[in-house]
Each structure stands twice: as structure tokens, then as C-alpha cells.
Design an enzyme around this catalytic site. Structure first.
Site, PDB file in Angstrom:
ATOM      1  N   CYS A 244       0.602   4.660   6.945  1.00  0.00           N
ATOM      2  CA  CYS A 244      -0.028   4.519   8.271  1.00  0.00           C
ATOM      3  C   CYS A 244       0.947   3.771   9.190  1.00  0.00           C
ATOM      4  CB  CYS A 244      -1.337   3.756   8.146  1.00  0.00           C
ATOM      5  SG  CYS A 244      -2.384   4.401   6.821  1.00  0.00           S
TER       6      CYS A 244
ATOM      7  N   CYS B 219       0.521  -0.004  10.298  1.00  0.00           N
ATOM      8  CA  CYS B 219       0.016  -1.016   9.361  1.00  0.00           C
ATOM      9  C   CYS B 219       1.081  -1.923   8.757  1.00  0.00           C
ATOM     10  CB  CYS B 219      -0.758  -0.328   8.247  1.00  0.00           C
ATOM     11  SG  CYS B 219      -1.611  -1.519   7.188  1.00  0.00           S
TER      12      CYS B 219
ATOM     13  N   ARG C  90     -17.899  -2.140  17.983  1.00  0.00           N
ATOM     14  CA  ARG C  90     -17.176  -3.418  17.851  1.00  0.00           C
ATOM     15  C   ARG C  90     -15.840  -3.403  18.584  1.00  0.00           C
ATOM     16  NH1 ARG C  90     -16.540  -3.843  12.262  1.00  0.00           N
ATOM     17  NH2 ARG C  90     -18.685  -4.559  12.236  1.00  0.00           N
TER      18      ARG C  90
ATOM     19  N   CYS D  24       0.827  -1.215   0.000  1.00  0.00           N
ATOM     20  CA  CYS D  24       0.000   0.000   0.000  1.00  0.00           C
ATOM     21  C   CYS D  24       0.862   1.266   0.000  1.00  0.00           C
ATOM     22  CB  CYS D  24      -0.922  -0.006   1.221  1.00  0.00           C
ATOM     23  SG  CYS D  24      -2.034   1.402   1.262  1.00  0.00           S
TER      24      CYS D  24
ATOM     25  N   CYS E 206     -16.635  -8.727   5.463  1.00  0.00           N
ATOM     26  CA  CYS E 206     -15.951  -7.466   5.184  1.00  0.00           C
ATOM     27  C   CYS E 206     -14.698  -7.710   4.346  1.00  0.00           C
ATOM     28  CB  CYS E 206     -15.578  -6.795   6.504  1.00  0.00           C
ATOM     29  SG  CYS E 206     -14.730  -5.236   6.254  1.00  0.00           S
TER      30      CYS E 206
ATOM     31  N   CYS F 227     -19.140   2.435   8.488  1.00  0.00           N
ATOM     32  CA  CYS F 227     -18.399   1.761   9.557  1.00  0.00           C
ATOM     33  C   CYS F 227     -17.156   2.612   9.784  1.00  0.00           C
ATOM     34  CB  CYS F 227     -18.022   0.345   9.123  1.00  0.00           C
ATOM     35  SG  CYS F 227     -16.931  -0.491  10.295  1.00  0.00           S
TER      36      CYS F 227
ATOM     37  N   CYS G 231     -19.614  -5.659   3.492  1.00  0.00           N
ATOM     38  CA  CYS G 231     -18.843  -4.485   3.905  1.00  0.00           C
ATOM     39  C   CYS G 231     -17.554  -4.496   3.098  1.00  0.00           C
ATOM     40  CB  CYS G 231     -18.533  -4.562   5.397  1.00  0.00           C
ATOM     41  SG  CYS G 231     -17.532  -3.165   5.975  1.00  0.00           S
TER      42      CYS G 231
HETATM   43  N1  SAM Z   1      -6.607   0.595   3.191  1.00  0.00           N
HETATM   44  C1  SAM Z   1      -7.870   0.846   3.717  1.00  0.00           C
HETATM   45  C2  SAM Z   1      -7.881   1.950   4.747  1.00  0.00           C
HETATM   46  O1  SAM Z   1      -6.883   2.228   5.324  1.00  0.00           O
HETATM   47  O2  SAM Z   1      -8.966   2.505   4.964  1.00  0.00           O
HETATM   48  C3  SAM Z   1      -8.522  -0.370   4.313  1.00  0.00           C
HETATM   49  C4  SAM Z   1      -7.747  -1.368   5.115  1.00  0.00           C
HETATM   50  S1  SAM Z   1      -7.056  -0.768   6.659  1.00  0.00           S
HETATM   51  C5  SAM Z   1      -6.057  -2.141   7.095  1.00  0.00           C
HETATM   52  C6  SAM Z   1      -8.433  -0.738   7.766  1.00  0.00           C
HETATM   53  C7  SAM Z   1      -8.226  -0.315   9.185  1.00  0.00           C
HETATM   54  O3  SAM Z   1      -7.615  -1.352   9.920  1.00  0.00           O
HETATM   55  C8  SAM Z   1      -7.331   0.876   9.463  1.00  0.00           C
HETATM   56  O4  SAM Z   1      -7.983   2.084   9.246  1.00  0.00           O
HETATM   57  C9  SAM Z   1      -6.999   0.694  10.922  1.00  0.00           C
HETATM   58  O5  SAM Z   1      -7.952   1.342  11.736  1.00  0.00           O
HETATM   59  C10 SAM Z   1      -7.097  -0.815  11.107  1.00  0.00           C
HETATM   60  N2  SAM Z   1      -5.750  -1.384  11.352  1.00  0.00           N
HETATM   61  C11 SAM Z   1      -4.796  -1.578  10.437  1.00  0.00           C
HETATM   62  N3  SAM Z   1      -3.683  -2.101  11.004  1.00  0.00           N
HETATM   63  C12 SAM Z   1      -3.964  -2.244  12.313  1.00  0.00           C
HETATM   64  C13 SAM Z   1      -3.202  -2.721  13.427  1.00  0.00           C
HETATM   65  N4  SAM Z   1      -1.948  -3.135  13.293  1.00  0.00           N
HETATM   66  N5  SAM Z   1      -3.807  -2.745  14.632  1.00  0.00           N
HETATM   67  C14 SAM Z   1      -5.073  -2.304  14.779  1.00  0.00           C
HETATM   68  N6  SAM Z   1      -5.821  -1.841  13.763  1.00  0.00           N
HETATM   69  C15 SAM Z   1      -5.275  -1.793  12.549  1.00  0.00           C
HETATM   70  C1  DTB Z   2     -11.402  -2.201  11.473  1.00  0.00           C
HETATM   71  O1  DTB Z   2     -11.692  -1.199  12.158  1.00  0.00           O
HETATM   72  N1  DTB Z   2     -10.546  -3.122  11.840  1.00  0.00           N
HETATM   73  C2  DTB Z   2     -10.376  -4.122  10.813  1.00  0.00           C
HETATM   74  C3  DTB Z   2     -11.374  -3.687   9.733  1.00  0.00           C
HETATM   75  N2  DTB Z   2     -11.916  -2.472  10.282  1.00  0.00           N
HETATM   76  C4  DTB Z   2     -10.934  -3.512   8.351  1.00  0.00           C
HETATM   77  C5  DTB Z   2      -8.986  -4.333  10.415  1.00  0.00           C
HETATM   78  C6  DTB Z   2      -8.085  -4.751  11.571  1.00  0.00           C
HETATM   79  C7  DTB Z   2      -6.742  -5.020  11.047  1.00  0.00           C
HETATM   80  C8  DTB Z   2      -5.807  -5.504  12.109  1.00  0.00           C
HETATM   81  C9  DTB Z   2      -4.429  -5.672  11.625  1.00  0.00           C
HETATM   82  C10 DTB Z   2      -4.235  -6.686  10.558  1.00  0.00           C
HETATM   83  O2  DTB Z   2      -4.816  -7.820  10.629  1.00  0.00           O
HETATM   84  O3  DTB Z   2      -3.455  -6.421   9.644  1.00  0.00           O
HETATM   85 FE1  SF4 Z   3      -2.782   1.185   3.420  1.00  0.00          FE
HETATM   86 FE2  SF4 Z   3      -2.670  -0.007   5.778  1.00  0.00          FE
HETATM   87 FE3  SF4 Z   3      -2.995   2.612   5.656  1.00  0.00          FE
HETATM   88 FE4  SF4 Z   3      -5.026   0.982   4.854  1.00  0.00          FE
HETATM   89  S1  SF4 Z   3      -4.186   1.177   6.919  1.00  0.00           S
HETATM   90  S2  SF4 Z   3      -4.268   2.803   3.824  1.00  0.00           S
HETATM   91  S3  SF4 Z   3      -3.814  -0.717   4.013  1.00  0.00           S
HETATM   92  S4  SF4 Z   3      -1.164   1.476   4.957  1.00  0.00           S
END
Ligand code: SAM
Ligand code: DTB
Ligand code: SF4
Length: 331
Positions: A67, A70, A270, A63, A107, A198, A138
Site C-alpha cells: 500500500c 503506508c 469519522r 507487512c 480498535c 467499518c 474493533c
Molecule cells: N493491514 C490492515 C489493512 O490494511 O486493512 C489494517 C491496518 S491499515 C494501517 C488500516 C487503514 O489505515 C488502511 O486501510 C488505510 O485506509 C489507513 N491508513 C494507513 N496508512 C495511512 C496513512 N499514512 N494516512 C492515512 N490513512 C492511512
Molecule cells: C482507519 O480508517 N484509519 C485508521 C484505522 N482505520 C485503522 C488508521 C489510520 C492510520 C494512519 C497512519 C498511521 O498512524 O500509521
Molecule cells: Fe499492510 Fe499497511 Fe497495507 Fe495494512 S495498509 S495491508 S498494514 S501495508
């Protein structure tokens, strides 16, 4: 007929919260906060019921966003293997399995900064296929244009997940490749297209209580409260800037849930990421404080979640059941 609530009733949704009011809720004595949240929870929901969602990463890694939490950002060396957008057929097969395992909502998550029009037909095919199974749908695909949101709605999408993640003052400590306003803009397109929202965030990223209140304040003053409000406990990912963050105090996590319940009384709140490292007792306390949704299945997107058997045992022990499922009549 009497009005069900007095105008000052704390269970009535409000959109005029001030940040100071939200902060004051965090400062309540713990037992008082949880009691108030449990009362509001009961005004709108059956507190023995949980909404059950399951996630699938339909496009993993690589990506463009940075973030700091992530695993899927191309800016950090997390050791994650990136993969292409899955075929619709494989996604639908996974959704069928999720439904058989008890999921109510499926989702689909993609590691994209924004949805590209060239990917829309395949994504639409996934959505309509999952919807046809009788599941709620979702998706979380990054930023959307107004037209893309409408196209997803037309394909059968019910919910769009797009998190604000943290309060506006802390946001640029977490991600710098996009702005808070861009997140708010996508949320507006989602609402305008008639999709359910959401939207929530993460705790445990080194933010202050004021930042946590800042996130919930932003959600509370949206034109419509999110139908689904996920609170993630950071899953620390080695190699990311936030991989070494101090875990948040579990009681603070409960406070976050309780305040979310109080400021967005009708939202389904949630416990999203992080249940993997939470005790059963902590989860039970979250349910008491107003949480009424979980992700099931042993996997979130790239990290683990409690196994199905552990969650089944937890629900049985707490005498809780999936939302909307009829209680069988006593023999
Ligand atoms: N790329 C899209 C975005 O950022 O909206 C969708 C996928 S992203 C992985 C969805 C959400 O997962 C993020 O906004 C964040 O709140 C959550 N998330 C991602 N990595 C995480 C982590 N290591 N621990 C907890 N929540 C996480
Ligand atoms: C949300 O708030 N949490 C989910 C879903 N919406 C997309 C994602 C959690 C991701 C946790 C880290 C991972 O598995 O990479
Ligand atoms: Fe990309 Fe992860 Fe950020 Fe979603 S949370 S925009 S997958 S870097």
C-alpha cells in the site's frame, strides 16, 4: 401512525446510487452541499454528539502488502521498527487506559496482509478482554476467511475495519499486491458473520474527484452500508511512494465528508487520520457536514493524532459531547 419519511426523502438510505449521481453531489455549490448533508445528519443523529474511538497498533510494521501510503509496508524504507504481536495482557491494559480517557470503542490494528490461524487464539484473547472492560471492540487485521470472521465474532468482536481506500479505477495506482475484489470478499465475510463493518478510505493520494466519488459509490451500493465510515486525510510518510503527495484542499475534504453523509445517511462518519494537521475550524465544518466520530489519544497506528487536552477543549468550545452520554439536568 405517519411514516417518518416520504419515499423520496433524501435521508432514506438507498443502495441504487449511480456513480454519476455521486459525482453530481460533489459538484453542488459548497453551501448547498453542506446544508443538505447537515439536514440528513439531523434526521438520524444528534448533531452535537460524537462517537469516540481509540486505536492501538497491536502488531507493527513488516507487512507484506505494498500500500503506497503506508508506513508499515516492508516494501518501503520508512525507518519504522517492526515488532511482534503484543501480548493480550498489554493490549487490555492499554484499552483500560483508553476507556478511562473517554474512548467508547477500542480498535486493534495489525500490519498483516491476512490473519493467520495461528494468531487467532491470541487475538481472540485480546478481543474478549477488551470487550469485558465494557468497551466496543474493533479490529483491523487484513483479509479474513469466512471462518475467521465467525471466530472473531464469537470472541466478542463488534466491528471489523477493512477499507476500500479509493475508487476502483485508481486502486492499482495505490496497491498492487491485492485486488479490490479481495477487499470486497473480506467485507462480505464480515457482514455474513454478523459483525458491524467499518469501511472507508483515504483522500490526498493524488486521486481525482471522480475517484473519490468512486469510493463513496462503492460504499453506497454495498448490500449494507458500513456502520462506521472512516475518511482518512493522508498522513504522508517519507519513504513511501505517496509520501510526497500534494495535500488535498481542506474544502474538498469537507465535500468528501458531506457526500459520505448523503450517500450513507445512517453511517457514523469519522474524520479518521489527518486531524493532526487540521485546524479547529476545518474540523468544526466537517462536523457540520455530517462527520460524527473521531479517534482520540495522541497516537493513531504509527503517526500522531491531536492530544487529549486539545480535543477536550475543541469539544467543550463546540459544545459537543460523546455519543450517548446524558446531558446533565440544569441546576
Ligand atoms: N493491514 C490492515 C489493512 O490494511 O486493512 C489494517 C491496518 S491499515 C494501517 C488500516 C487503514 O489505515 C488502511 O486501510 C488505510 O485506509 C489507513 N491508513 C494507513 N496508512 C495511512 C496513512 N499514512 N494516512 C492515512 N490513512 C492511512
Ligand atoms: C482507519 O480508517 N484509519 C485508521 C484505522 N482505520 C485503522 C488508521 C489510520 C492510520 C494512519 C497512519 C498511521 O498512524 O500509521
Ligand atoms: Fe499492510 Fe499497511 Fe497495507 Fe495494512 S495498509 S495491508 S498494514 S501495508
Amino acid at each position: 401512525m405517519n411514516a417518518p419519511f416520504r419515499p423520496s426523502d433524501p435521508a432514506l438510505p438507498r443502495h441504487d446510487w449511480t456513480l454519476e449521481e455521486v459525482e453530481a453531489l460533489f459538484e453542488l455549490p459548497f453551501t448547498e452541499l453542506v446544508f443538505r448533508a447537515a439536514e440528513v445528519h439531523r434526521a438520524w443523529f444528534d448533531p452535537t454528539e460524537l462517537q469516540i474511538s481509540q486505536l492501538l497498533s497491536v502488531k507493527t510494521g513488516g507487512c507484506a502488502e505494498n500500500c503506497g501510503y503506508c508506513a508499515q509496508s516492508q516494501h518501503f524504507k520508512t525507518g519504522l521498527k517492526a515488532s511482534k504481536l503484543m501480548e493480550a495482557e498489554a493490549v487490555i491494559a492499554a484499552a483500560r487506559e483508553a476507556k478511562a480517557g473517554g474512548a467508547q470503542r477500542f480498535c486493534m490494528g495489525a500490519a498483516w496482509r491476512d490473519l493467520k490461524d495461528r494468531d487467532l487464539p491470541k487475538v481472540a484473547e485480546m478481543i474478549s478482554g477488551v470487550k469485558a472492560l465494557g468497551l466496543e471492540t474493533c479490529a483491523t487485521l487484513g483479509m479474513l476467511t469466512a471462518d475467521q470472521a465467525k471466530a472473531l465474532k464469537a470472541a466478542g468482536l463488534d466491528f471489523y475495519n477493512h477499507n476500500l481506500d479509493t475508487g476502483p479505477d485508481y486502486y492499482d495506482q495505490v496497491v498492487t499486491t491485492r485486488t479490490y475484489q479481495e477487499r470486497l470478499d473480506t467485507l462480505a465475510h464480515v457482514r455474513d458473520a454478523g459483525l458491524s463493518t467499518c469501511c472507508g478510505g483515504i483522500v490526498g493520494m493524488g486521486e481525482t474527484r471522480r475517484d473519490r466519488a468512486g469510493l463513496l459509490h462503492q460504499l453506497a451500493v454495498l448490500p449494507a452500508h458500513p456502520e462506521s465510515l472512516p475518511i482518512n486525510d493522508l498522513m504522508p510518510i517519507p519513504g513511501t511512494p505517496l509520501g510526497g503527495s500534494e495535500p488535498v484542499d481542506p474544502l474538498e475534504f469537507v465535500r468528501m465528508i458531506a457526500v459520505a453523509r448523503l450517500v450513507c445517511p445512517k453511517s457514523v462518519v469519522r474524520i479518521a487520520a489527518g486531524r493532526e494537521h487540521m485546524s479547529r475550524e476545518l474540523q468544526a465544518l466537517c462536523f457540520l457536514a455530517g462527520a460524527n466520530s473521531i479517534f482520540v489519544g495522541g497516537r493513531l497506528l504509527t503517526t500522531n493524532n491531536p492530544e487529549k487536552t486539545a480535543d477536550e477543549a475543541l469539544l467543550a468550545d463546540l459544545k459537543m459531547r460523546p455519543m450517548g452520554m446524558k446531558v446533565s439536568a440544569p441546576a
